[in-house]
Design a protein around this motif. Structure first.
Motif, mmCIF file in Angstrom:
data_model
loop_
_atom_site.group_PDB
_atom_site.id
_atom_site.type_symbol
_atom_site.label_atom_id
_atom_site.label_comp_id
_atom_site.label_asym_id
_atom_site.label_seq_id
_atom_site.Cartn_x
_atom_site.Cartn_y
_atom_site.Cartn_z
ATOM 1 N N ALA A 179 61.261 -74.244 -87.152
ATOM 2 C CA ALA A 179 62.211 -73.137 -87.323
ATOM 3 C C ALA A 179 61.949 -72.450 -88.653
ATOM 4 O O ALA A 179 61.805 -73.114 -89.674
ATOM 5 C CB ALA A 179 63.647 -73.648 -87.274
ATOM 6 N N PHE A 232 68.600 -66.900 -82.674
ATOM 7 C CA PHE A 232 67.506 -67.861 -82.505
ATOM 8 C C PHE A 232 66.473 -67.175 -81.625
ATOM 9 O O PHE A 232 66.693 -67.001 -80.427
ATOM 10 C CB PHE A 232 67.974 -69.128 -81.783
ATOM 11 C CG PHE A 232 68.515 -70.219 -82.666
ATOM 12 C CD1 PHE A 232 68.928 -69.956 -83.967
ATOM 13 C CD2 PHE A 232 68.619 -71.529 -82.202
ATOM 14 C CE1 PHE A 232 69.440 -70.968 -84.777
ATOM 15 C CE2 PHE A 232 69.128 -72.545 -83.004
ATOM 16 C CZ PHE A 232 69.542 -72.270 -84.287
ATOM 17 N N SER A 233 65.343 -66.771 -82.201
ATOM 18 C CA SER A 233 64.352 -66.026 -81.442
ATOM 19 C C SER A 233 63.142 -66.929 -81.199
ATOM 20 O O SER A 233 62.430 -67.287 -82.131
ATOM 21 C CB SER A 233 63.966 -64.790 -82.251
ATOM 22 O OG SER A 233 62.983 -64.050 -81.591
ATOM 23 N N VAL A 234 62.945 -67.295 -79.939
ATOM 24 C CA VAL A 234 61.879 -68.241 -79.601
ATOM 25 C C VAL A 234 60.530 -67.525 -79.596
ATOM 26 O O VAL A 234 60.388 -66.444 -79.032
ATOM 27 C CB VAL A 234 62.141 -68.885 -78.219
ATOM 28 C CG1 VAL A 234 61.046 -69.899 -77.881
ATOM 29 C CG2 VAL A 234 63.504 -69.558 -78.191
ATOM 30 N N TRP A 291 56.612 -62.585 -79.584
ATOM 31 C CA TRP A 291 57.998 -62.313 -79.205
ATOM 32 C C TRP A 291 57.979 -61.714 -77.812
ATOM 33 O O TRP A 291 57.354 -60.676 -77.596
ATOM 34 C CB TRP A 291 58.596 -61.322 -80.212
ATOM 35 C CG TRP A 291 60.029 -60.949 -79.987
ATOM 36 C CD1 TRP A 291 61.075 -61.800 -79.743
ATOM 37 C CD2 TRP A 291 60.606 -59.634 -80.026
ATOM 38 N NE1 TRP A 291 62.253 -61.104 -79.644
ATOM 39 C CE2 TRP A 291 62.000 -59.772 -79.802
ATOM 40 C CE3 TRP A 291 60.099 -58.348 -80.238
ATOM 41 C CZ2 TRP A 291 62.874 -58.682 -79.786
ATOM 42 C CZ3 TRP A 291 60.976 -57.270 -80.224
ATOM 43 C CH2 TRP A 291 62.343 -57.432 -79.997
ATOM 44 N N GLY A 330 68.372 -74.335 -79.549
ATOM 45 C CA GLY A 330 67.127 -74.442 -80.312
ATOM 46 C C GLY A 330 66.098 -75.340 -79.665
ATOM 47 O O GLY A 330 65.151 -75.768 -80.318
ATOM 48 N N ILE A 367 62.912 -76.338 -77.861
ATOM 49 C CA ILE A 367 61.627 -75.683 -77.649
ATOM 50 C C ILE A 367 60.562 -76.703 -77.273
ATOM 51 O O ILE A 367 60.756 -77.907 -77.448
ATOM 52 C CB ILE A 367 61.145 -74.923 -78.916
ATOM 53 C CG1 ILE A 367 61.261 -75.826 -80.154
ATOM 54 C CG2 ILE A 367 61.901 -73.639 -79.103
ATOM 55 C CD1 ILE A 367 60.591 -75.257 -81.381
ATOM 56 N N GLN A 409 55.817 -74.301 -79.940
ATOM 57 C CA GLN A 409 56.656 -73.109 -80.069
ATOM 58 C C GLN A 409 57.408 -73.195 -81.395
ATOM 59 O O GLN A 409 57.523 -74.267 -81.978
ATOM 60 C CB GLN A 409 57.684 -73.045 -78.936
ATOM 61 C CG GLN A 409 57.106 -72.671 -77.591
ATOM 62 C CD GLN A 409 58.196 -72.577 -76.533
ATOM 63 O OE1 GLN A 409 59.163 -73.328 -76.540
ATOM 64 N NE2 GLN A 409 58.036 -71.649 -75.598
ATOM 65 N N ASN A 410 57.916 -72.078 -81.856
ATOM 66 C CA ASN A 410 58.810 -72.129 -83.003
ATOM 67 C C ASN A 410 59.911 -71.111 -82.825
ATOM 68 O O ASN A 410 59.835 -70.232 -81.977
ATOM 69 C CB ASN A 410 58.043 -71.933 -84.315
ATOM 70 C CG ASN A 410 57.465 -70.549 -84.448
ATOM 71 O OD1 ASN A 410 58.152 -69.613 -84.854
ATOM 72 N ND2 ASN A 410 56.204 -70.381 -84.078
ATOM 73 N N VAL A 411 60.953 -71.285 -83.622
ATOM 74 C CA VAL A 411 62.105 -70.392 -83.519
ATOM 75 C C VAL A 411 62.253 -69.638 -84.828
ATOM 76 O O VAL A 411 62.160 -70.225 -85.899
ATOM 77 C CB VAL A 411 63.391 -71.194 -83.201
ATOM 78 C CG1 VAL A 411 64.620 -70.308 -83.265
ATOM 79 C CG2 VAL A 411 63.288 -71.837 -81.825
#
Lengths: 299, 413
Positions: A127, A146-148, A155, A170, A172, A176-178
């Motif tokens: 994150a 929270f944008s995965v 994006w 959150g 994932i 991946q990251n947030v």
């Protein structure tokens, strides 16, 4: 002892900070020494006091940052006893992984993405907390809290995870990251008013000062550090200016101002008829400049 | 300053973007550079008016198709308060995004085209705002200029929606305002074209709304997000329970019960940052210490002992489905309620509810954007309120453990 009344935006941001600490293994706070990330730091302090902020800071340094901001960045991290990780865009240029832009509008702003993604991979950050706000730009206005992002940092703007009430998911997959935006709902004025109310120290370039500058396309560019490309016929003059937004020097213009105190800055912002990102040349490249950068992994 | 979140619902054809643009324009919230960008692009596209959707539809795909796909957030403020507009899509295929936008809003503006009257989309907007118990609904009857500001057109729409509200058992405050977003009638400035209308303009009405958060009428619920243990010399034995207080208030000395353990204690101190407070109001993100040293972890809920919630291992819910993979009986999900995550299995699907108020039909699955009555069997006891009683402890999201997606949102009945 008195009663605690709600400051909606502040409590929302603190709530988000705590969700990050609880839901992720390796969060990091993106800290540039700019006003938005300084605000994030204060909110993180509030979220976890009397414990220390439970994540390190990361700065992707373009090498073209204002020296005042860099000095401030180092000092604040040291005062708080927080680990500051710095990764340099220059290293990727030297390694031939990215190519430096040339010409009149050359900027390292775009090159930050690659370095950021490298750092995420190097440290395994799941994150990244950033100070982006929805009021800044119309593609940012679409962003979740929270944008995965995929393992390429992408994006997927047409297929965002729904966010209901203040429930933040959150979860994932590995890789991946947030991207987390605790001050999504703050406006520029909210940030400045908060800095005033909380008496938060910020770098000196946010206040009016005399600076050698030159004019191009109706904007004021710093001529102090030889970083912004300047043609020979672009004349250097001394003006009283301040910076409203502090990014890479090559894409951040100054504004004429005599606001030398935080109260005067807040007042100036309140009366301003130009948006904050009006001083950012990186958004003026096209109608969809920000959306394109975000798709590639930018903040 | 007070913050009021408003959801707008309607399609581009209803003039939604024009309305938002008009509010921004008339409250002087559009900065010169943003306005110039709109002027430039409008001119380039050959329009003889300002196309404000260029300010709200932030994605390339939206501008290409001339529709709103996802929620955009727009900010403006008056001397009185700050406003956040969650501009949501109107099309049925983006219902989930509309629910997302409406879920955090205290008020909703539903746009109706005066020429077309109440259409299927209006029903859906009303249905969703009713489902989410959005407190204040403003029906803006737009394009009044195109029906010569005829009162009977406005009255017909008003009557139809009032009947709908009665049928739906709505407890919301519904206000009807005749507007022309294009010309600005009754948006910020009162119109001379509607002498038969005695109500307020849209902005005046918004200014009068109380910007209180959605948890206002409920009792205190404090879901613990994280336990703060500094382990420093100064705060060696400090154990703070950090979370946001939903509903009511909490004061030092209050007798509390911690769920699910049902351990009783008393509030010792209430901290916000490094300051102690006697009492915290709802909506505050606090850090609380208790008199007794008890075992509390993330997902537990602290409540006043005199205000215990309900408990169950099976719950009846209304679910809005947001995943392309259908909800089917027997499938397992994680449900997240506040900071609490527990496993759940779909025990039964009773029916799908039509968003046009035409009734419920039996179903065996819920498809994307459908809303249905679903019962869930839970791995552990859930402590809850009904959604009517408390929006936080009465709602949850369903997470598909295989994809990690937020697949749906549930409202406990």
């Amino acid at each position: 002892m008195n009663d605690l009344r709600v400051n909606t935006l502040e409590s929302e941001a603190i709530y988000i900070m705590r969700e990050v600490a609880a839901q992720f293994e390796k969060p990091v706070l993106l800290f540039s020494g700019g006003k938005d990330s300084i605000t994030l730091v204060r909110l993180a302090q509030k979220a976890f006091w009397p414990a220390k902020i439970p994540f390190p800071f990361l700065h992707v340094d373009t090498g073209h940052n204002f020296p005042e901001t860099i000095e401030f960045r180092d000092r604040l991290a040291e005062e708080l006893g927080i680990e500051l990780i710095v990764r340099n865009v220059q290293d990727n240029i030297d390694a031939g992984k990215v190519i430096e832009e040339t010409g009149k509008y050359a900027s390292r702003n775009m090159l930050q993405t690659e370095t950021l993604l490298d750092a995420i991979e190097e440290f395994g950050f799941d994150a990244c907390i950033g100070g982006a706000r929805r009021d800044e730009e119309k593609a940012r206005a679409k962003e979740r809290i929270f944008s995965v992002r995929s393992d390429f940092g992408e994006w997927d703007e047409k297929n965002q995870r729904p966010e209901l009430f203040d429930l933040l998911n959150g979860k994932i997959e590995l890789g991946q990251n947030v991207r987390v935006f605790p001050i999504s709902n703050w406006t520029e004025l909210d940030v400045w008013s908060y800095i005033e109310k909380e008496d938060i120290e910020i770098p000196s370039i946010y206040f009016a000062h005399k600076r050698n500058v030159f004019l191009r396309d109706g904007m004021i560019w710093s001529a102090q550090d030889d970083i912004v490309y300047r043609e020979e016929d672009e004349e250097v003059v001394e003006m009283e200016v301040r910076f409203r937004t502090v990014g890479d020097m090559s894409c951040t213009a100054a504004v004429p101002s005599d606001a030398a105190t935080i109260t005067k800055v807040v007042d100036e912002i309140r009366k301003s008829t130009i948006s904050e990102r009006g001083a950012r040349i990186d958004d003026k490249r096209s109608e969809a400049a920000m959306e394109k950068r975000k798709q590639q992994g930018y903040f | 300053m007070e913050v009021l979140k408003i959801a707008t619902a309607g399609s581009v054809d209803d003039g939604k973007s024009t309305l938002i643009g008009r509010i921004l324009y008339d409250t002087r919230s559009l900065t010169d550079d943003k306005l110039e960008a709109i002027e430039r692009t409008s001119k380039q596209k050959g329009f003889d008016y300002l196309d404000f959707s260029l300010a709200t539809d932030g994605l390339v795909a939206e501008r290409e198709q001339g529709i709103t796909i996802d929620v955009a957030h727009i900010y403006f403020s008056t001397a009185k308060k700050s406003y956040i507009i969650a501009d949501t899509p109107g099309h049925v295929e983006y219902t989930r995004n509309m629910v997302t936008g409406a879920s955090t809003s205290q008020a909703a503006i539903i746009l109706v085209d005066a020429r077309n009257g109440v259409i299927e989309q209006t029903y859906r907007h009303f249905f969703i705002n009713n489902l989410l118990k959005v407190k204040d609904i403003i029906v803006a009857v737009n394009k009044m200029d195109l029906v010569d500001f005829a009162q009977e057109k406005f009255d017909a729409i008003k009557t139809e929606i009032s009947e709908l509200a009665t049928r739906a058992g709505s407890k919301q405050n519904i206000t009807y305002i005749p507007v022309s977003a294009l010309n600005g009638d009754n948006v910020v400035d009162a119109s001379s074209n509607t002498p038969w209308y005695n109500g307020q303009t849209l902005l005046a009405h918004l200014e009068g709304l109380e910007a209180q958060d959605v948890y206002e009428e409920s009792v205190a619920r404090l879901p613990v997000q994280t336990v703060i243990r500094p382990k420093t010399d100064e705060f060696h034995d400090f154990r703070g329970y950090a979370g946001k207080l939903y509903g009511g208030s909490l004061a030092v000395g209050d007798e509390v019960t911690v769920l699910p353990s049902k351990t009783a204690s008393k509030v010792k101190d209430i901290y916000f940052f490094d300051k102690k407070y006697q009492e915290a109001a709802r909506g505050t993100s606090i850090n609380v210490t208790l008199e007794n040293d008890i075992n509390i972890s993330r997902g537990d809920i602290i409540v006043k002992s005199s205000e215990l919630p309900k408990e169950a291992k099976q719950i009846d819910t209304k679910i809005c489905w947001m995943d392309a993979n259908n909800l089917v009986v027997g499938k397992k999900y994680l449900i997240q309620q506040g900071a609490n995550v527990i496993a759940a299995k779909v025990a039964g699907i009773d029916s799908v509810i039509a968003t046009d108020f035409s009734g419920e039909t039996p179903a065996t699955e819920l498809k994307l954007n459908e809303i249905g009555n679903v019962s869930l069997k839970l791995a552990k006891t859930l402590f809850y309120d009904t959604f009517e009683e408390n929006k936080t402890t009465g709602s949850f999201i369903l997470i598909d453990p295989q994809t990690n997606n937020t697949s749906g949102v549930g409202f406990i009945q």
